[in-house]
Design a protein around this motif. Sequence first.
Motif, PDB file in Angstrom:
ATOM      1  N   ASN A 160       0.819  -1.211   0.000  1.00 51.18           N
ATOM      2  CA  ASN A 160       0.000   0.000   0.000  1.00 51.18           C
ATOM      3  C   ASN A 160       0.851   1.258   0.000  1.00 51.18           C
ATOM      4  OD1 ASN A 160      -2.822  -0.883  -0.035  1.00 51.18           O
ATOM      5  ND2 ASN A 160      -2.344  -1.864   1.917  1.00 51.18           N
ATOM      6  N   LEU A 161       1.924   1.274   0.781  1.00 48.92           N
ATOM      7  CA  LEU A 161       2.816   2.430   0.767  1.00 48.92           C
ATOM      8  C   LEU A 161       3.455   2.591  -0.603  1.00 48.92           C
ATOM      9  CD1 LEU A 161       4.398   4.752   1.934  1.00 48.92           C
ATOM     10  CD2 LEU A 161       5.972   3.101   2.987  1.00 48.92           C
ATOM     11  N   GLU A 162       3.895   1.498  -1.189  1.00 51.83           N
ATOM     12  CA  GLU A 162       4.508   1.578  -2.522  1.00 51.83           C
ATOM     13  C   GLU A 162       3.521   2.135  -3.540  1.00 51.83           C
ATOM     14  OE1 GLU A 162       6.330  -1.461  -5.878  1.00 51.83           O
ATOM     15  OE2 GLU A 162       6.590  -1.936  -3.745  1.00 51.83           O
ATOM     16  N   ARG A 163       2.273   1.689  -3.459  1.00 56.56           N
ATOM     17  CA  ARG A 163       1.256   2.163  -4.393  1.00 56.56           C
ATOM     18  C   ARG A 163       0.959   3.652  -4.192  1.00 56.56           C
ATOM     19  NH1 ARG A 163      -1.637  -1.923  -4.073  1.00 56.56           N
ATOM     20  NH2 ARG A 163      -2.754  -1.373  -2.168  1.00 56.56           N
ATOM     21  N   MET A 164       1.005   4.122  -2.947  1.00 57.56           N
ATOM     22  CA  MET A 164       0.650   5.496  -2.644  1.00 57.56           C
ATOM     23  C   MET A 164       1.828   6.459  -2.711  1.00 57.56           C
ATOM     24  SD  MET A 164      -1.848   4.734   0.626  1.00 57.56           S
ATOM     25  CE  MET A 164      -2.132   6.474   0.970  1.00 57.56           C
ATOM     26  N   ALA A 169       4.640  11.965  -2.628  1.00 56.49           N
ATOM     27  CA  ALA A 169       6.013  12.426  -2.871  1.00 56.49           C
ATOM     28  C   ALA A 169       6.246  13.852  -2.379  1.00 56.49           C
ATOM     29  CB  ALA A 169       6.355  12.304  -4.357  1.00 56.49           C
ATOM     30  N   ASP A 170       5.315  14.753  -2.623  1.00 56.91           N
ATOM     31  CA  ASP A 170       5.500  16.137  -2.179  1.00 56.91           C
ATOM     32  C   ASP A 170       5.538  16.232  -0.656  1.00 56.91           C
ATOM     33  OD1 ASP A 170       5.589  17.013  -4.787  1.00 56.91           O
ATOM     34  OD2 ASP A 170       3.492  17.651  -4.849  1.00 56.91           O
ATOM     35  N   LYS A 171       4.658  15.507  -0.005  1.00 57.44           N
ATOM     36  CA  LYS A 171       4.624  15.520   1.465  1.00 57.44           C
ATOM     37  C   LYS A 171       5.911  14.953   2.050  1.00 57.44           C
ATOM     38  CE  LYS A 171       0.793  14.269   3.510  1.00 57.44           C
ATOM     39  NZ  LYS A 171       0.405  15.453   4.314  1.00 57.44           N
ATOM     40  N   THR A 405      14.278   1.153  -2.152  1.00 62.46           N
ATOM     41  CA  THR A 405      14.547   1.483  -3.552  1.00 62.46           C
ATOM     42  C   THR A 405      13.497   2.435  -4.100  1.00 62.46           C
ATOM     43  OG1 THR A 405      15.564  -0.681  -3.874  1.00 62.46           O
ATOM     44  CG2 THR A 405      14.926   0.520  -5.842  1.00 62.46           C
ATOM     45  N   LYS A 406      12.240   2.261  -3.695  1.00 61.54           N
ATOM     46  CA  LYS A 406      11.177   3.161  -4.144  1.00 61.54           C
ATOM     47  C   LYS A 406      11.382   4.574  -3.619  1.00 61.54           C
ATOM     48  CE  LYS A 406       8.965   0.161  -6.559  1.00 61.54           C
ATOM     49  NZ  LYS A 406       8.916   0.283  -8.035  1.00 61.54           N
ATOM     50  N   PHE A 407      11.898   4.700  -2.391  1.00 65.16           N
ATOM     51  CA  PHE A 407      12.228   6.025  -1.879  1.00 65.16           C
ATOM     52  C   PHE A 407      13.281   6.681  -2.764  1.00 65.16           C
ATOM     53  CE2 PHE A 407      11.034   4.791   2.723  1.00 65.16           C
ATOM     54  CZ  PHE A 407       9.790   5.397   2.603  1.00 65.16           C
ATOM     55  N   GLN A 408      14.330   5.944  -3.091  1.00 66.06           N
ATOM     56  CA  GLN A 408      15.387   6.504  -3.928  1.00 66.06           C
ATOM     57  C   GLN A 408      14.852   6.951  -5.282  1.00 66.06           C
ATOM     58  OE1 GLN A 408      18.153   3.106  -3.728  1.00 66.06           O
ATOM     59  NE2 GLN A 408      19.634   4.442  -2.745  1.00 66.06           N
ATOM     60  N   GLU A 409      14.006   6.110  -5.892  1.00 64.10           N
ATOM     61  CA  GLU A 409      13.491   6.413  -7.216  1.00 64.10           C
ATOM     62  C   GLU A 409      12.491   7.564  -7.212  1.00 64.10           C
ATOM     63  OE1 GLU A 409      11.772   2.757  -8.447  1.00 64.10           O
ATOM     64  OE2 GLU A 409      13.690   1.774  -8.885  1.00 64.10           O
ATOM     65  N   THR A 410      11.578   7.562  -6.228  1.00 66.22           N
ATOM     66  CA  THR A 410      10.474   8.513  -6.228  1.00 66.22           C
ATOM     67  C   THR A 410      10.856   9.845  -5.600  1.00 66.22           C
ATOM     68  OG1 THR A 410       8.920   6.672  -6.057  1.00 66.22           O
ATOM     69  CG2 THR A 410       8.063   8.864  -5.556  1.00 66.22           C
ATOM     70  N   LEU A 411      11.584   9.811  -4.494  1.00 66.18           N
ATOM     71  CA  LEU A 411      11.919  11.039  -3.781  1.00 66.18           C
ATOM     72  C   LEU A 411      13.237  11.649  -4.234  1.00 66.18           C
ATOM     73  CD1 LEU A 411      10.897   9.968  -0.150  1.00 66.18           C
ATOM     74  CD2 LEU A 411       9.487  11.027  -1.931  1.00 66.18           C
ATOM     75  N   LYS A 412      14.008  10.903  -5.037  1.00 57.54           N
ATOM     76  CA  LYS A 412      15.290  11.390  -5.541  1.00 57.54           C
ATOM     77  C   LYS A 412      16.178  11.867  -4.393  1.00 57.54           C
ATOM     78  CE  LYS A 412      14.044  10.985  -9.922  1.00 57.54           C
ATOM     79  NZ  LYS A 412      13.071   9.913  -9.895  1.00 57.54           N
ATOM     80  N   CYS A 413      16.323  11.010  -3.393  1.00 54.61           N
ATOM     81  CA  CYS A 413      17.015  11.398  -2.169  1.00 54.61           C
ATOM     82  C   CYS A 413      18.162  10.448  -1.855  1.00 54.61           C
ATOM     83  CB  CYS A 413      16.035  11.417  -1.003  1.00 54.61           C
ATOM     84  SG  CYS A 413      15.289   9.797  -0.680  1.00 54.61           S
TER      85      CYS A 413
END
Length: 473
Positions: A160-164, A169-171, A405-413
């Motif tokens: 669910n977190l991955e889907r959302m 991302a902005d938050k 990995t999703k954090f790295q890809e989506t948040l660019k952090c």
Amino acid sequence: MTSFFLSEALQQSQTRHLEDLIEWLKIPSVSSDTSKIGEVKQAAKWIADKLKDAGLSVETIPTQGHALVYAETPEVANGPTVLVYGHYDVQPAEPLELWTSGAFEPTIRDGNLYARGATDDKGQVLTHVQSVCEWLASGKPLPLQIKFLIEGEEEVGSANLERMLPELADKLACDCVVISDSSQYADGQPAITYGLRGIATYELKVQGPSKDLHSGSFGGAVMNPAIALCHLMSSMVDDQGRIQIRGFYDDVRELSAEERAAWKQLSPNDDEFARSAGAKELFGEKGYTADERRWARPTFDINGLTSGHQGEGVKTVLPAHASAKFSFRLVPDQDPQTITSALRSHLEANLPKGVTMDLKPDHGAPGMLADTESVYMDAAKAAIESAFGKPPVLIREGGSIPIVTKFQETLKCDCLLLGWGLSDDNAHSPDEKFRIDDYYRGIAASAVLWEAMGTLQPVDPFAEGAELPSKLW
């Protein structure tokens, strides 16, 4: 590093910090157990109230499953923003009879706190919550903004977190994600984890006759599904642990010479490692050390087998069906979907006659690597040394945290994986524990980390024209 202004306050608050952890660990927040939905909600409310009482802005975000707990401190002009991620759900406690004390009855023995979730992950994520609470209570402003995202489904794959995540991302926008859900290298040797293996999990069901049969009347004339299942499982790996699925190693990223040399300097003791695992001796792929095999090589493991009579005594049946739950640990560049396709082809080619199969993929995630040369890594090294009294070594971890990995890809952090636990903390096993002194040291390291990171300027490594590090080691 210079003395930290909160050191005395942290010492004086240790009893309260331990009481907080004990209270949270009493809640059996098993996310995979539908009978524990109320308890999972209770665990989420506990941590949300803790953050709210400290003065953070808190929001409980509903999902299709268990809620996300989000909290933040005020923005800091020209300061970095850090996202602390963790989870309040825990693994099932079974088999209950193997626990020395109750899984949800936190008990102190020999300087350790025993309970399900003690190290994975309530104890570790709470270190960061406690450090921020102490900062805010001191009256001295934090030199950076800190956000918390604490979820209730990490132990079931974070679907669910991955889907959302894209809509959040902005938050969640940040310069660096900090996660404590791993271990030190060894007792007395702190570590920073810069790599995680990925994962792909499955359930395979093999169906034979329409009902259980008498093994004397039908054995030898009808294919036994349990035997067929064993054949399929054994076809996947050879006697050295090398996986036999065609193309499985095509995308495996090999270790660099620098990494292998650095890991050899850690002086691993195979006998000691085997003892810590309760194993008579080690096993694995030829040509690699134990650390290399568990951190940076892919593996196959059977997680559960079910078929036929499981009760007391003998019942000579030829079972109608058999099932297995199994998983692959993957390394960077391996794709779970590609693995699933190759796996299905392998099973279909090796399926014995007289039975049918049904393969159900569960959750999967690729492996990850963090930047070992970032300014945030330098800040973490200094903070850990100040609290643990010894500089950390850089290691990888064989386990998986699918959302990283999703954090790295989506948040660019950037990403920091700071483990306060030990390899013998029995995560996912009976008698899970967390050494109390490491809990306190984790709180201290976290508090110093905010001061060290607060001196840094925000950096967007993905911005146009930015200079990226030349290597990941």
